[in-house]
Write a protein that holds these residues in place. Structure first.
Motif, short mmCIF file in Angstrom:
data_model
loop_
_atom_site.label_atom_id
_atom_site.label_comp_id
_atom_site.label_asym_id
_atom_site.label_seq_id
_atom_site.Cartn_x
_atom_site.Cartn_y
_atom_site.Cartn_z
N THR A 216 14.85 -24.06 15.35
CA THR A 216 15.18 -23.67 13.98
C THR A 216 14.51 -24.60 12.98
O THR A 216 13.94 -24.15 11.97
N ARG A 218 11.82 -26.44 13.38
CA ARG A 218 10.36 -26.26 13.34
C ARG A 218 9.98 -25.01 12.54
O ARG A 218 8.96 -25.01 11.84
N ASN A 219 10.78 -23.96 12.65
CA ASN A 219 10.52 -22.76 11.85
C ASN A 219 10.68 -23.06 10.36
O ASN A 219 9.89 -22.59 9.53
N GLN A 220 11.70 -23.85 10.02
CA GLN A 220 11.90 -24.23 8.62
C GLN A 220 10.76 -25.09 8.12
O GLN A 220 10.30 -24.93 6.98
N GLN A 223 7.73 -22.94 7.40
CA GLN A 223 7.87 -22.23 6.14
C GLN A 223 7.63 -23.16 4.95
O GLN A 223 6.95 -22.80 3.98
N THR A 589 0.32 -18.66 10.60
CA THR A 589 1.78 -18.76 10.69
C THR A 589 2.45 -17.66 9.88
O THR A 589 3.45 -17.08 10.31
N LYS A 593 5.02 -14.70 11.08
CA LYS A 593 6.31 -14.53 10.42
C LYS A 593 6.51 -13.07 10.00
O LYS A 593 7.57 -12.49 10.24
N ASN A 614 2.05 -21.34 17.61
CA ASN A 614 2.69 -22.65 17.78
C ASN A 614 1.69 -23.69 18.26
O ASN A 614 1.70 -24.85 17.81
#
Length: 716
Positions: A216, A218-220, A223, A589, A593, A614
């Motif tokens: 979570t 790393r996704n944030q 972004q 990226t 998304k 990734n």
């Protein structure tokens, strides 16, 4: 005397209080300041229209002109703002006039509507200035249609009122810019440093790393990195614009902001760099206080970056926090105690990186003063030729076709289903339409949800404020909150633009609640038309974009990597290669998304795309870590040889993605890459190879990319 003294003290306290509110509420917050400019402009038009003319139509039409101009302004330089305002005022008058002249003739108006919408969208693709201006003109088209319903007015009535409203806002905006000509440039750079600070603060949660939240987090971070890179590009365009409009004397000041932009990029490189896999690092380091210390230091650096951003907005000298130096001193003492541990070298490089960020801020004048920016004086904002845009394969051309068809269908619904205020269909389509299916789908959800919440809030507020002053208060308060939230949370912004509309119709004809149902229906119809157009007319699915984006990302990452160890590369080329590598990674990226929001049947190679995205981001993070330390000391010959081997693998990956690779080469390089673990261990025994661990991290990810690329099937 005593009484006069008390009065003077009271006046001084009042002035100080007003100044404090102005600086801390408005001057430090561009969103508040933007909302205030729009609100003051509307209030200065709406209230006199009621008091002097007793005509709500005049007031609301003037207000809509203000809104259109505010939503369409883009230029940051005073001269550029005057040019764009002049173009906008002319376009607004012409577009509104054409609507009022042809609207009574449906067949002719359909042709005029199609020509205007297609032309405006296409012209808006030339550059950012025209993009804002043409968007405002399209709003004016819809506003004129709304105002023309049931009104027997002279053809010039609405065009003149809308243009006057736009002119008054331009006057307010340009006047403020005249007194503070670099204000908008400062705002853009401040946004960049605030985004950087948010990224660093978020990344601090990796020290120590919690495996349960790592995905979570790393996704944030991905972004946040996209937002930061986009803001850096926005700063670049504005700086280029300033260079083109500034005199020779003013260029000296512009140079200062160029250097701040380079400072932001240097700190971005330090922020996104990864010196080791954080989960492995957390397992290796037994001293939890040491890792907590790194997290604490990063949070303090983030706080300092926020302070630096505020100093840009207020024109006040930046005051470096003393606590930062204390934290660094304490952390260095703790790190020295770990000198005999195997992880010490990695942590010492990480410490050098974070200390470098602190020095960047503490010695900003020294840091940014070393950069020669004269070469950028001739740079201009990016432009597209109209000929290039008139190509059916160009995204802007397809966007223009989709929106034009959507508007024609919406107009058809208005005519044949006898929708009362059917122009809202066109308004919703215009606002909901985005370049991609996924972005349109997301915007549609926010628009519908915000409209429904706005209707509920509007019903309550119109009942609480049933008088004319109450309606005006509702409109002014709503428009302030709309512009404040517009760039932060679109759903909340939609709530307040809905209450603004209800207040306006209550003011016009006491029918704010009566327009609720048509407003919701029109919003749904307009949103669905936008959705269907993007879904079925030239759908631009991400799986088609990913191979090209991945290839570009690998090529740009390799070029950035080579810039670090190639001594012949100039600093200007290095900065360019670094920025383009970051932009390529962010484009990749973003594509991944948006792919997750597309229909399941078009999410091809989803798992492989996720892995490759990734891996490329990890590759760039490790390259950034090496780049951070590129000036500390020269690489050893063995490290240089290692770098060249890794670069060859990345070159091979790009050849595989274009089906140009030799199968024999693939097997040979895989065999060589499989020996890198042993090679790294041997090199680690030589104290002269201080950065071999950083190079190995790049090598490890490059090897994984090579393995993944073997299974890639390029869709053309």
């Amino acid at each position: 005397m005593e009484k006069d003294k008390k009065m003077n003290n009271g006046i001084k306290r009042l002035v100080d209080g007003i100044t404090y509110i102005w600086v801390n509420v408005f001057w430090k917050s561009p969103n508040h300041l933007w909302a205030l400019k729009v609100t003051v402009s509307i209030a200065c038009l709406l209230i006199p229209a009621e008091l002097i003319f007793h005509n709500s139509f005049i007031g609301t039409t003037l207000a809509l002109g203000v809104v259109a101009m505010a939503l369409g302004e883009t230029d940051v330089h005073p001269v550029g703002r005057i040019k764009s305002a002049a173009i906008a005022l002319l376009l607004f008058f012409v577009a509104s006039s054409l609507v009022t002249i042809f609207l009574p003739h449906p067949a002719w108006f359909a042709v005029v509507l199609a020509v205007m919408s297609f032309s405006l969208i296409l012209v808006g693709g030339i550059d950012s200035r025209l993009q804002g201006v043409t968007f405002g003109a399209m709003l004016i088209i819809v506003y004129t249609m709304l105002g023309a319903d049931g009104n027997n007015l002279e053809w010039y009535y609405q065009p003149v009122l809308l243009t006057i409203g736009a002119f008054i806002y331009s006057l307010v905006s340009i006047s403020l810019l005249y007194f503070r000509p670099y204000r908008l440039l400062q705002q853009q750079l401040a946004r960049g440093f605030h985004s950087l600070a948010e990224y660093i603060d978020l990344k601090a949660n990796l020290f120590p790393s919690d495996p349960q939240i790592q995905v979570t987090l790393r996704n944030q971070l991905a972004q946040k990195n996209i937002e930061l890179a986009q803001q850096i590009e926005a700063c670049k365009q504005d700086l280029y614009s300033f260079s083109g409009e500034s005199s020779q004397e003013a260029l000296q000041t512009v140079n200062h902001y160029y250097r701040i932009w380079f400072l932001l990029q240097a700190m971005q490189e330090r922020a996104i760099s990864s010196h080791e896999q954080y989960d492995l690092l957390s397992e290796q380091v037994k001293n939890s206080e040491l890792l907590d210390g790194f997290g604490r230091l990063m949070r303090e650096i983030a706080s300092a970056a926020h302070l630096y951003a505020d100093s840009l907005l207020t024109d006040q000298p930046y005051k470096h926090p003393l606590s930062l130096k204390w934290t660094i001193s304490a952390l260095q003492t703790m790190l020295e105690a770990e000198k005999d541990e195997p992880h010490w070298l990695t942590l010492s490089l990480l410490m050098r990186n974070l200390t470098g960020m602190e020095i960047n801020l503490r010695e900003e004048e020294k840091t940014i003063g070393q950069i020669d920016v004269a070469v950028f004086h001739s740079r201009k904002p990016e432009r597209n030729s109209l000929k290039a845009l008139l190509n059916p394969t160009h995204p802007r051309f397809r966007f223009a076709v989709r929106l034009t068809l959507s508007w024609l269908l919406g107009y058809g619904f208005m005519l044949y289903l006898n929708f009362g205020k059917g122009s809202w269909i066109l308004m919703t389509s215009l606002i909901v339409f985005q370049q991609t299916y996924s972005a349109t789908r997301l915007r549609l959800f926010h628009r519908l949800f915000g409209t429904l919440l706005g209707v509920v809030a509007g019903v309550a507020l119109t009942q609480l404020l049933p008088t004319v002053p109450g309606h005006i208060l509702l409109m002014i308060g709503s428009i302030y909150l709309f512009f404040y939230w517009l760039k932060q949370n679109y759903t909340i912004a939609v709530i307040f633009i809905t209450t603004f509309v209800m207040g306006a119709f209550d003011l016009l004809a006491n029918e704010g609640i009566a327009v609720i149902f048509p407003r919701v229906i029109d919003t749904i119809v307009g949103g669905v038309l936008a959705y269907l157009s993007v879904r079925f007319i030239w759908p631009n699915w991400q799986y088609k974009q990913l191979p090209g984006l991945l290839l570009n990302a690998v090529v740009k990452s390799r070029r950035y990597f080579e810039s670090i160890y190639d001594g012949a590369i100039t600093e200007e080329d290095y900065l360019h290669n670094r920025r383009t590598a970051y932009n390529a990674d962010n484009a990749l990226t973003s594509a991944w998304k948006w792919m997750r929001l597309e229909p399941k049947n078009v999410r091809r190679n989803q798992d492989r795309a996720f892995n490759l995205t990734n891996l490329n981001h990890a590759l760039l993070s490790y390259i950034s870590a090496l780049g951070v330390h590129k000036s500390a000391e020269d690489l050893s010959e063995k490290e240089l040889d290692f770098c060249r081997d890794v670069s060859d693998v990345l070159r091979l990956v790009s050849e595989m993605l274009t089906r140009q690779a030799d199968e024999a080469q693939i097997a040979s390089y895989l065999q060589k890459a499989n020996c890198w673990d042993e090679q790294m261990e041997v090199m680690m025994n030589d104290p002269g190879n201080r950065r071999v661990r950083l190079i190995y991290n790049i090598a490890h990810v490059s090897r994984e990319l090579l393995l993944e690329a073997r299974g890639i099937i390029i869709d053309r």
